[in-house]
Design a protein around this motif. Structure first.
Motif, mmCIF file in Angstrom:
data_model
loop_
_atom_site.group_PDB
_atom_site.id
_atom_site.type_symbol
_atom_site.label_atom_id
_atom_site.label_comp_id
_atom_site.label_asym_id
_atom_site.label_seq_id
_atom_site.Cartn_x
_atom_site.Cartn_y
_atom_site.Cartn_z
ATOM 1 N N LYS A 1 0.856 -1.190 0.000
ATOM 2 C CA LYS A 1 0.000 0.000 0.000
ATOM 3 C C LYS A 1 0.890 1.237 0.000
ATOM 4 C CE LYS A 1 -3.618 -2.584 0.407
ATOM 5 N NZ LYS A 1 -4.492 -2.789 -0.743
ATOM 6 N N GLY A 2 0.444 2.263 -0.663
ATOM 7 C CA GLY A 2 1.197 3.506 -0.716
ATOM 8 C C GLY A 2 0.255 4.687 -0.717
ATOM 9 N N LEU A 3 0.715 5.749 -1.362
ATOM 10 C CA LEU A 3 -0.013 7.015 -1.380
ATOM 11 C C LEU A 3 -0.202 7.473 0.069
ATOM 12 C CD1 LEU A 3 -2.499 6.035 -4.231
ATOM 13 C CD2 LEU A 3 -0.354 7.316 -4.444
ATOM 14 N N ASP A 4 -1.120 8.352 0.315
ATOM 15 C CA ASP A 4 -1.330 8.889 1.667
ATOM 16 C C ASP A 4 -2.534 8.194 2.277
ATOM 17 O OD1 ASP A 4 -1.273 10.434 3.945
ATOM 18 O OD2 ASP A 4 -1.883 12.285 2.964
ATOM 19 N N THR A 5 -2.388 6.887 2.599
ATOM 20 C CA THR A 5 -3.536 6.066 2.963
ATOM 21 C C THR A 5 -3.475 5.459 4.361
ATOM 22 O OG1 THR A 5 -2.508 4.157 1.878
ATOM 23 C CG2 THR A 5 -4.051 5.471 0.552
ATOM 24 N N LEU A 6 -2.629 5.984 5.242
ATOM 25 C CA LEU A 6 -2.551 5.434 6.594
ATOM 26 C C LEU A 6 -2.574 6.559 7.621
ATOM 27 C CD1 LEU A 6 -1.461 2.470 8.067
ATOM 28 C CD2 LEU A 6 0.071 4.250 8.859
ATOM 29 N N ARG A 7 -3.332 6.352 8.698
ATOM 30 C CA ARG A 7 -3.377 7.301 9.803
ATOM 31 C C ARG A 7 -3.247 6.547 11.127
ATOM 32 N NH1 ARG A 7 -2.733 9.920 6.160
ATOM 33 N NH2 ARG A 7 -3.725 11.809 5.432
ATOM 34 N N ILE A 8 -2.427 7.070 12.007
ATOM 35 C CA ILE A 8 -2.349 6.546 13.375
ATOM 36 C C ILE A 8 -3.386 7.317 14.180
ATOM 37 C CG2 ILE A 8 -0.909 6.293 15.419
ATOM 38 C CD1 ILE A 8 1.517 6.113 13.502
ATOM 39 N N LEU A 9 -4.381 6.613 14.701
ATOM 40 C CA LEU A 9 -5.471 7.251 15.439
ATOM 41 C C LEU A 9 -5.125 7.419 16.913
ATOM 42 C CD1 LEU A 9 -8.485 5.388 13.793
ATOM 43 C CD2 LEU A 9 -7.397 7.540 13.099
ATOM 44 N N ASP A 10 -4.454 6.419 17.477
ATOM 45 C CA ASP A 10 -3.920 6.506 18.837
ATOM 46 C C ASP A 10 -2.877 5.406 18.980
ATOM 47 O OD1 ASP A 10 -5.189 4.070 19.805
ATOM 48 O OD2 ASP A 10 -7.006 5.198 20.243
ATOM 49 N N ALA A 11 -2.366 5.207 20.174
ATOM 50 C CA ALA A 11 -1.264 4.264 20.384
ATOM 51 C C ALA A 11 -1.651 2.808 20.092
ATOM 52 C CB ALA A 11 -0.733 4.382 21.808
ATOM 53 N N ASN A 12 -2.938 2.517 20.010
ATOM 54 C CA ASN A 12 -3.380 1.147 19.738
ATOM 55 C C ASN A 12 -4.375 1.054 18.588
ATOM 56 O OD1 ASN A 12 -2.699 0.867 22.945
ATOM 57 N ND2 ASN A 12 -2.279 -0.986 21.774
ATOM 58 N N LYS A 13 -4.373 2.066 17.712
ATOM 59 C CA LYS A 13 -5.350 2.034 16.629
ATOM 60 C C LYS A 13 -4.816 2.801 15.420
ATOM 61 C CE LYS A 13 -9.511 2.037 17.894
ATOM 62 N NZ LYS A 13 -10.897 2.117 18.295
ATOM 63 N N VAL A 14 -4.888 2.143 14.261
ATOM 64 C CA VAL A 14 -4.558 2.803 12.996
ATOM 65 C C VAL A 14 -5.711 2.586 12.026
ATOM 66 C CG1 VAL A 14 -2.047 2.558 13.264
ATOM 67 C CG2 VAL A 14 -3.327 0.814 12.010
ATOM 68 N N ALA A 15 -5.796 3.451 11.044
ATOM 69 C CA ALA A 15 -6.775 3.314 9.973
ATOM 70 C C ALA A 15 -6.037 3.419 8.651
ATOM 71 C CB ALA A 15 -7.843 4.403 10.073
ATOM 72 N N TRP A 16 -6.485 2.628 7.695
ATOM 73 C CA TRP A 16 -5.926 2.776 6.348
ATOM 74 C C TRP A 16 -7.031 2.690 5.312
ATOM 75 C CZ3 TRP A 16 -5.960 -1.322 2.795
ATOM 76 C CH2 TRP A 16 -6.146 -2.594 3.312
ATOM 77 N N LEU A 17 -6.862 3.513 4.290
ATOM 78 C CA LEU A 17 -7.835 3.655 3.219
ATOM 79 C C LEU A 17 -7.516 2.659 2.116
ATOM 80 C CD1 LEU A 17 -10.161 5.320 1.903
ATOM 81 C CD2 LEU A 17 -8.372 6.842 1.008
ATOM 82 N N ASN A 18 -8.489 1.859 1.743
ATOM 83 C CA ASN A 18 -8.326 0.865 0.685
ATOM 84 C C ASN A 18 -8.970 1.391 -0.586
ATOM 85 O OD1 ASN A 18 -7.426 -1.586 -0.329
ATOM 86 N ND2 ASN A 18 -9.289 -2.669 0.253
ATOM 87 N N LEU A 19 -8.192 1.423 -1.638
ATOM 88 C CA LEU A 19 -8.664 1.931 -2.920
ATOM 89 C C LEU A 19 -9.015 0.773 -3.846
ATOM 90 C CD1 LEU A 19 -5.912 4.680 -3.300
ATOM 91 C CD2 LEU A 19 -8.219 4.921 -2.346
ATOM 92 N N THR A 20 -9.817 1.040 -4.844
ATOM 93 C CA THR A 20 -10.218 0.017 -5.793
ATOM 94 C C THR A 20 -8.986 -0.560 -6.473
ATOM 95 O OG1 THR A 20 -12.329 1.096 -6.181
ATOM 96 C CG2 THR A 20 -11.586 -0.456 -7.864
ATOM 97 N N GLY A 21 -8.924 -1.871 -6.512
ATOM 98 C CA GLY A 21 -7.812 -2.564 -7.150
ATOM 99 C C GLY A 21 -8.300 -3.828 -7.821
ATOM 100 N N SER A 22 -7.347 -4.630 -8.247
ATOM 101 C CA SER A 22 -7.677 -5.838 -9.003
ATOM 102 C C SER A 22 -8.342 -6.907 -8.148
ATOM 103 C CB SER A 22 -6.423 -6.397 -9.662
ATOM 104 O OG SER A 22 -5.447 -6.679 -8.681
ATOM 105 N N GLY A 23 -8.191 -6.837 -6.841
ATOM 106 C CA GLY A 23 -8.833 -7.790 -5.941
ATOM 107 C C GLY A 23 -9.323 -7.088 -4.697
ATOM 108 N N ASN A 24 -9.876 -7.873 -3.779
ATOM 109 C CA ASN A 24 -10.419 -7.329 -2.536
ATOM 110 C C ASN A 24 -10.261 -8.386 -1.438
ATOM 111 O OD1 ASN A 24 -11.693 -5.483 -0.880
ATOM 112 N ND2 ASN A 24 -13.708 -5.708 -1.794
ATOM 113 N N GLU A 25 -9.081 -8.997 -1.418
ATOM 114 C CA GLU A 25 -8.824 -10.129 -0.534
ATOM 115 C C GLU A 25 -8.973 -9.785 0.942
ATOM 116 O OE1 GLU A 25 -8.209 -13.294 -2.077
ATOM 117 O OE2 GLU A 25 -8.942 -11.879 -3.591
ATOM 118 N N THR A 26 -8.427 -8.646 1.340
ATOM 119 C CA THR A 26 -8.447 -8.279 2.755
ATOM 120 C C THR A 26 -9.872 -8.240 3.288
ATOM 121 O OG1 THR A 26 -6.417 -7.010 2.444
ATOM 122 C CG2 THR A 26 -7.691 -6.559 4.434
ATOM 123 N N ALA A 27 -10.777 -7.656 2.526
ATOM 124 C CA ALA A 27 -12.174 -7.565 2.966
ATOM 125 C C ALA A 27 -12.764 -8.951 3.185
ATOM 126 C CB ALA A 27 -12.991 -6.784 1.949
ATOM 127 N N ALA A 28 -12.554 -9.851 2.243
ATOM 128 C CA ALA A 28 -13.092 -11.209 2.376
ATOM 129 C C ALA A 28 -12.490 -11.926 3.577
ATOM 130 C CB ALA A 28 -12.823 -12.005 1.097
#
Length: 185
Positions: A38-65
């Motif tokens: 993953k690249g671009l500007d797609t990750l945020r640290i929300l606090d010491a025990n939580k991060v969020a990352w933005l998933n963009l449309t791609g050739s698959g969607n394995e993580t979601a499944a």
């Protein structure tokens, strides 16, 4: 030597925020293990025990499944420049999609991106660091603009059609839970 931490320390936070790329690993109970860069500007640290990352449309969607079957995820960050180091974040993910309550707040943490399809929030239960001595040195030249150009050319309707065709099931045939227009695809 590997070291364990119960949360992201200030030093680890600075390291993560300096990286241009990270890797996401997930697996269902059966089938293939997936690792995605993953690249671009797609990750945020929300606090010491939580991060969020933005998933963009791609050739698959394995993580979601995978997380619909077994909610577990590992994020890995490697130093490709400067001193060698590897950081892994282990935890339990949740998935937010367009139209769901809280989507606007989460996606608003990131610059607007065409084809934004999910935000994953990882509740971290272990942070592991290791040496990274075997990771090669690379110089960052810049972000690619290919994904944005591709998404712009497809347009909103084309992206939705692509997601319906390519992102509704994993490689192993597991549903990804993809939501469009308030309905699961």
């Amino acid at each position: 030597m590997a070291q364990r931490y119960p949360q992201i320390t200030d030093r680890i936070r600075r390291f993560i925020e300096a990286q241009h790329m990270f890797f996401v690993a997930s697996a269902a109970r059966t089938g293939r293990v997936n690792v995605s860069p993953k690249g671009l500007d797609t990750l945020r640290i929300l606090d010491a025990n939580k991060v969020a990352w933005l998933n963009l449309t791609g050739s698959g969607n394995e993580t979601a499944a995978h997380i619909l079957d077994v909610p577990r995820m590992t994020l890995m960050f490697c130093a490709f420049e400067g001193n060698p180091w590897i950081v892994r974040l282990f935890g339990t993910p949740t998935m937010m999609q367009p139209g769901e309550d809280g989507w606007d707040e989460l996606v608003g943490l990131f610059p607007p991106q065409r084809g934004s399809r999910q935000v994953f929030v990882l509740d971290i239960d272990l942070v592991l660091t290791s040496c990274g001595f075997g990771v090669p040195l690379y110089s960052f030249e810049g972000d690619r603009d290919v994904l944005d150009s591709w998404a712009a050319k497809k347009g909103d309707d084309g992206l939705l059609a692509y997601q319906r065709e390519k992102n509704a099931e994993s490689l192993d045939g597991f549903p990804t839970g993809l939501v469009q227009d308030g309905h699961h695809v």
